[in-house]
Design an enzyme around this catalytic site. Sequence first.
Site, PDB file in Angstrom:
ATOM      1  N   GLU A 190       0.813  -1.224   0.000  1.00 45.36           N
ATOM      2  CA  GLU A 190       0.000   0.000   0.000  1.00 45.36           C
ATOM      3  C   GLU A 190       0.848   1.277   0.000  1.00 45.36           C
ATOM      4  O   GLU A 190       0.816   2.065   0.948  1.00 45.36           O
ATOM      5  CB  GLU A 190      -0.963  -0.002   1.190  1.00 45.36           C
ATOM      6  CG  GLU A 190      -1.923  -1.175   1.155  1.00 45.36           C
ATOM      7  CD  GLU A 190      -3.034  -1.071   2.193  1.00 45.36           C
ATOM      8  OE1 GLU A 190      -2.829  -0.418   3.230  1.00 45.36           O
ATOM      9  OE2 GLU A 190      -4.110  -1.652   1.946  1.00 45.36           O
ATOM     10  N   GLU A 240      -6.478  -7.912  -1.034  1.00 46.05           N
ATOM     11  CA  GLU A 240      -6.859  -8.001   0.381  1.00 46.05           C
ATOM     12  C   GLU A 240      -8.336  -7.685   0.499  1.00 46.05           C
ATOM     13  O   GLU A 240      -8.840  -6.768  -0.153  1.00 46.05           O
ATOM     14  CB  GLU A 240      -6.131  -6.955   1.232  1.00 46.05           C
ATOM     15  CG  GLU A 240      -4.697  -7.229   1.543  1.00 46.05           C
ATOM     16  CD  GLU A 240      -4.130  -6.161   2.496  1.00 46.05           C
ATOM     17  OE1 GLU A 240      -4.914  -5.538   3.253  1.00 46.05           O
ATOM     18  OE2 GLU A 240      -2.915  -5.945   2.460  1.00 46.05           O
TER      19      GLU A 240
HETATM   20  C1  GLA Z   1      -4.484  -2.828   4.801  1.00 49.48           C
HETATM   21  C2  GLA Z   1      -3.102  -3.400   4.973  1.00 49.48           C
HETATM   22  C3  GLA Z   1      -3.041  -4.604   5.841  1.00 49.48           C
HETATM   23  C4  GLA Z   1      -3.960  -4.443   7.019  1.00 49.48           C
HETATM   24  C5  GLA Z   1      -5.347  -4.220   6.537  1.00 49.48           C
HETATM   25  C6  GLA Z   1      -6.324  -4.141   7.683  1.00 49.48           C
HETATM   26  O1  GLA Z   1      -5.118  -3.169   3.654  1.00 49.48           O
HETATM   27  O2  GLA Z   1      -2.444  -3.682   3.768  1.00 49.48           O
HETATM   28  O3  GLA Z   1      -1.722  -4.772   6.269  1.00 49.48           O
HETATM   29  O4  GLA Z   1      -3.534  -3.364   7.794  1.00 49.48           O
HETATM   30  O5  GLA Z   1      -5.374  -2.991   5.833  1.00 49.48           O
HETATM   31  O6  GLA Z   1      -7.599  -3.809   7.276  1.00 49.48           O
END
Ligand code: GLA
Length: 669
Positions: A153, A312
Amino acid sequence: MPTKALWGDGRLCYGGDWNPEQWPPGVWREDVALMRAAGVNLVTVGVFAWSRLEPEPGRYTLGWLDRVLDLLHAGGIRAALATPTASPPPWFSLRHPDALPVTADGVRLTHGSRDTYCAAAPAYRDAARNITEVLAARYAHHPALALWHAHNEYGTTCHCPHAEAAFRRWLTTRHGDLDALNDAWATSFWSQHYSDWAQVGAPRATQYLANPGQLLDFRRFWSDTLLSAYTEQRDLLRAANPQVPITTNYVLGDWVPVDHARWAREVDLVAVDHYPSATGRGAEEQTAFAADLARGWARHGAGKPAPWLLMESAPNQLHTAGRMHTKEPGRMTRHSLAHVARGSAGVMFFQWRAPAGGAERFHSAVVSHAGADTRVFREATALGAALGRLTGTAPGRVEATVAIGYDAASDWALRHPGMPRAGLDHCGEAAAAHRALWHAGVTADVVPPGTPLDGCRLLVLPALYLASDATVDWVRRHVDAGGHLLVTWLSGVADEHARVRLGGYPGAYRDLLGVRVEEFHPLADGERVPLTGGGTGRIWSETVHPAGAETVSAYAGGVLDGRPAITRHRVGDAYAWYVSTRPDDDTYRRLLTEAARLAGAVPTCPGAPPGVEAVRRHDGDGSLLYLLNHTDEPQRVPAAGVEMLTGEAVGSALTVAPGGVAVVREEPS
Ligand code: GLA
Ligand code: GLA
């Protein structure tokens, strides 16, 4: 394309983030056995493992990762191996305090969370490259490796001296000379004219309103700087083995300084993380919007329809307003398959196993604190089986004949101080248009300006504030080719530097729309203005003078009583609509249904009852109709073919169970 390696066997990807570094080896073996039981075939490994891989500068402890990857390979599970650069170890921060980020207020942050680094700091970049090279050298040919997952991210910014110096260098490339920068930033205002590059800085906290051109360029600078941090990792990984695809997971949100459309050209696969913030039907609306956004980026990057990956998502929770909501049975499956229906090459969760400690100990997990004898694990196992039945259906093309223009820079610019109203939100307006179409059963693409629009009958520009000449040209080419257009308030008002296009709003599209807007009348929060023909407008209203357009709906009451609110301009055989307020959801749905109908863009499954989401995905063998029943009642839907999850033949209609999903391999018509 190296992505072939990912679904060459025809299987959709299924799995999530696995953090073996948090567990003893006995748990690894149990995890791999559980993954196999659940049908998992891909896991992200090592995202936040830097301190376990390089516990001291230059000392590497990779033995555990060797064993983890070997174990996965033996279990027939592939790895999306991450570079751990989103969370430098404590030793790094102690050794390189100049690489800790500085906020706009001048506060230097300290170690203690993740993402606490400045990507413009040379020490950070050196360390990130180094650990990437170490991992590439060791694992680029490991048989378990299916995908590189660079970083996590990208989205962290900084205002430190390193960032400032890099910003200045970036500005010289962007603007060439100071005259051009002064012009782009309109620095004659408030005596901001620069006579030397040394005077140009990062937009730190200042006395009153900051310069909008500077703010916008700073966001763009950070997008490009983070992109260069990504591409330098990518190039190292690629050099080690060109056959392995490389991606990074995009994060969504208004704080994100990353223009994912630009990034889409640099990744082998667009990957997104998605967590709805709404708990009611809004969660389904947001899921569809996020998936269509991801598909738009993939298409933009490839120049043609291309698959992407949900990297994710939460197996069992929604989060809103500081509270966790447990997903009802069936909802996780519907959200997951909504992404697949809309072009995802699979379903990935955050996270596989819930940790007992650490900041995210209560985030969602497939294997929860209660273990695997749980509802969420059983549902994940059933989803794994369902995805198995869809083997051979990816990748493909999603059928959509409406496109919504979305542009990160417009979103950034609308959030600047000094706008006519606070709370302006291009992403929210794009989502509102998408929601209206979603409820009308019309599948939409969400695309950055410049994306090829073949097949698009109606292009919607929702508060697409910035219009570069290239964007205007893109819109004109669509209309010249006979496409319909629907433009909402605040679109095309400014140029790419956020300078207002003069002569009446919306300067970029006045002639196409046959209107000239003289004055803005932003509405207060909660205020509504009635419209003739029913419905109300919110957020915004304006004085619209028709200049060739006909009035479809007028303001009813208030200072604008009787003046046009929604207009329509005949351009060739098409219509160019202008919408000068935000219609309430029902009115917006009716309006977009009509605009789509006139453009020849029809619902995906015209007979589907309300609450049933229908998406058609084409692959090499024909078409698949995904039907997601978001209601509590069984729903009868017209379709013909074979339902793939049950194998049952469908004559002319099928019943989708309450909260259930059906995927019909359609008979060729
Ligand atoms: C993000 C991050 C993860 C985690 C999730 C939790 O997408 O990439 O590491 O923190 O959020 O919702
Ligand atoms: C003050 C200032 C002006 C201008 C106006 C805007 O009066 O003196 O420069 O900023 O406010 O309302």
